[in-house]
Scaffold this motif. Structure first.
Motif, short mmCIF file in Angstrom:
data_model
loop_
_atom_site.label_atom_id
_atom_site.label_comp_id
_atom_site.label_asym_id
_atom_site.label_seq_id
_atom_site.Cartn_x
_atom_site.Cartn_y
_atom_site.Cartn_z
N LEU A 197 -20.07 -26.17 32.18
CA LEU A 197 -20.36 -26.56 30.81
C LEU A 197 -20.58 -25.29 30.00
O LEU A 197 -21.27 -24.38 30.43
N SER A 198 -20.00 -25.26 28.81
CA SER A 198 -19.98 -24.02 28.05
C SER A 198 -21.23 -23.78 27.21
O SER A 198 -21.60 -22.65 26.95
N THR A 199 -21.92 -24.85 26.80
CA THR A 199 -23.09 -24.66 25.94
C THR A 199 -24.27 -25.46 26.47
O THR A 199 -24.11 -26.37 27.29
N TRP A 200 -25.45 -25.15 25.96
CA TRP A 200 -26.65 -25.90 26.33
C TRP A 200 -26.57 -27.33 25.82
O TRP A 200 -27.06 -28.25 26.45
N LYS A 201 -25.90 -27.52 24.70
CA LYS A 201 -25.72 -28.87 24.14
C LYS A 201 -24.91 -29.72 25.11
O LYS A 201 -25.27 -30.87 25.39
N ASP A 202 -23.82 -29.16 25.63
CA ASP A 202 -23.01 -29.88 26.62
C ASP A 202 -23.82 -30.20 27.86
O ASP A 202 -23.71 -31.29 28.44
N PHE A 203 -24.65 -29.25 28.28
CA PHE A 203 -25.49 -29.45 29.46
C PHE A 203 -26.49 -30.58 29.24
O PHE A 203 -26.63 -31.47 30.09
N THR A 204 -27.16 -30.58 28.10
CA THR A 204 -28.15 -31.63 27.84
C THR A 204 -27.48 -32.99 27.69
O THR A 204 -28.02 -34.00 28.14
N ASP A 205 -26.30 -33.03 27.08
CA ASP A 205 -25.56 -34.29 26.98
C ASP A 205 -25.18 -34.82 28.36
O ASP A 205 -25.27 -36.02 28.63
#
Length: 80
Positions: A58-66
């Protein structure tokens, strides 16, 4: 085995007795081994085949949290 030794900084030491490992100097800790993207991907494929684990980049923290939110919701709704 070579990758594990490179990552952990282990070396084969003939002179040591009793299975002792050579201690690394403090300067050696700051030097990271060079590992290419291809080597990482090969290691991940091997890991997935041997253990049945799934790996997702996952490229961003947003993607990770989603992704975590999606998994948590799926686990919570599974019994229903």
């Amino acid at each position: 085995k070579k990758y594990r030794e490179a990552v952990l900084g282990e070396e084969k030491n003939v002179g040591l007795q009793g299975g002792q490992k050579k201690r690394r100097k403090k300067d050696d800790i700051n030097q990271l081994p060079e590992v290419s993207r291809v080597q990482v991907e090969e290691a991940l494929v091997d890991l997935q085949l041997q253990t049945g684990v799934q790996v997702r980049f996952l490229s961003t923290w947003k993607d990770f949290t989603d992704y975590i939110t999606m998994l948590t919701k799926a686990v919570a709704e599974a019994p229903f």
